[in-house]
Scaffold this motif. Structure first.
Motif, PDB file in Angstrom:
ATOM      1  N   ALA A 116       2.750   9.825   3.336  1.00 23.62           N
ATOM      2  CA  ALA A 116       2.618   8.555   4.051  1.00 23.62           C
ATOM      3  C   ALA A 116       1.147   8.214   4.267  1.00 23.62           C
ATOM      4  N   SER A 117       0.337   9.228   4.551  1.00 25.97           N
ATOM      5  CA  SER A 117      -1.095   9.008   4.719  1.00 25.97           C
ATOM      6  C   SER A 117      -1.725   8.533   3.411  1.00 25.97           C
ATOM      7  N   PHE A 118      -1.323   9.137   2.304  1.00 27.73           N
ATOM      8  CA  PHE A 118      -1.852   8.743   0.994  1.00 27.73           C
ATOM      9  C   PHE A 118      -1.468   7.300   0.664  1.00 27.73           C
ATOM     10  N   VAL A 119      -0.210   6.938   0.905  1.00 27.22           N
ATOM     11  CA  VAL A 119       0.245   5.569   0.632  1.00 27.22           C
ATOM     12  C   VAL A 119      -0.514   4.579   1.505  1.00 27.22           C
ATOM     13  N   GLY A 120      -0.745   4.938   2.772  1.00 27.87           N
ATOM     14  CA  GLY A 120      -1.515   4.066   3.658  1.00 27.87           C
ATOM     15  C   GLY A 120      -2.938   3.876   3.181  1.00 27.87           C
ATOM     16  N   ARG A 121      -3.553   4.957   2.716  1.00 25.09           N
ATOM     17  CA  ARG A 121      -4.913   4.841   2.187  1.00 25.09           C
ATOM     18  C   ARG A 121      -4.946   3.994   0.928  1.00 25.09           C
TER      19      ARG A 121
END
Length: 156
Positions: free
Chosen positions: A4-9
């Protein structure tokens, strides 16, 4: 949480990646449409700063400034996607330098239609800068927390 952090970035960095790509595609002899928009605003900012500080600033090639912006946005966004703090730093520096020059709402009165557009864009850049600072702070706090856990040894 990691995915989720990667997708947000990726979603956040897509703003900068797509903007840099568009500037690169339009880049020409004079810097493209970004250079044409930047030149009068840069001259106005230089005139204002030289009158405030009583210093003559050297001439700046708008084409080189646009190339620098493309490089900072592109490289910073790609590094940011992979979680590097230096990418966030590049994007913060880009936003801190370019936002007051490009979104100069303070040169217009509140009754002018251009004022509201520029103020909205300025506040959006301030919010992006805040998100990058938040990312940078979280990245540093996670790094420190991991180091503390690694120092503990188990003894019986």
């Amino acid at each position: 949480m990691g995915f989720a952090s990667f997708v947000g970035r990726v979603c956040f960095a897509s703003i900068f990646i797509l903007s840099a790509w568009q500037m690169f595609n339009e880049f020409g002899v004079d810097g493209g449409s970004a250079g044409k928009e930047l030149a009068p605003k840069l001259n106005l900012a230089k005139k204002h700063l030289s009158s405030q500080f009583h210093v003559n600033f050297p001439d700046i090639e708008v084409r080189q400034l646009v190339l620098t912006a493309i490089a900072m946005k592109g490289l910073g966004a790609i590094l940011f996607v992979f979680g590097h703090g230096f990418g966030a730093f590049l994007l913060i520096v880009y936003l801190l330098v370019s936002t007051p020059i490009l979104h100069d709402f303070y040169n217009y009165g509140p009754d002018e239609p251009r004022y509201n557009i520029l103020l909205g864009d300025f506040l959006q850049c301030v919010a992006q800068c805040g998100a990058l600072i938040f990312f940078w702070g979280m990245k540093n706090s996670i790094t420190k927390r991991r180091k503390k856990k690694a120092l503990k040894s188990k003894t019986a």
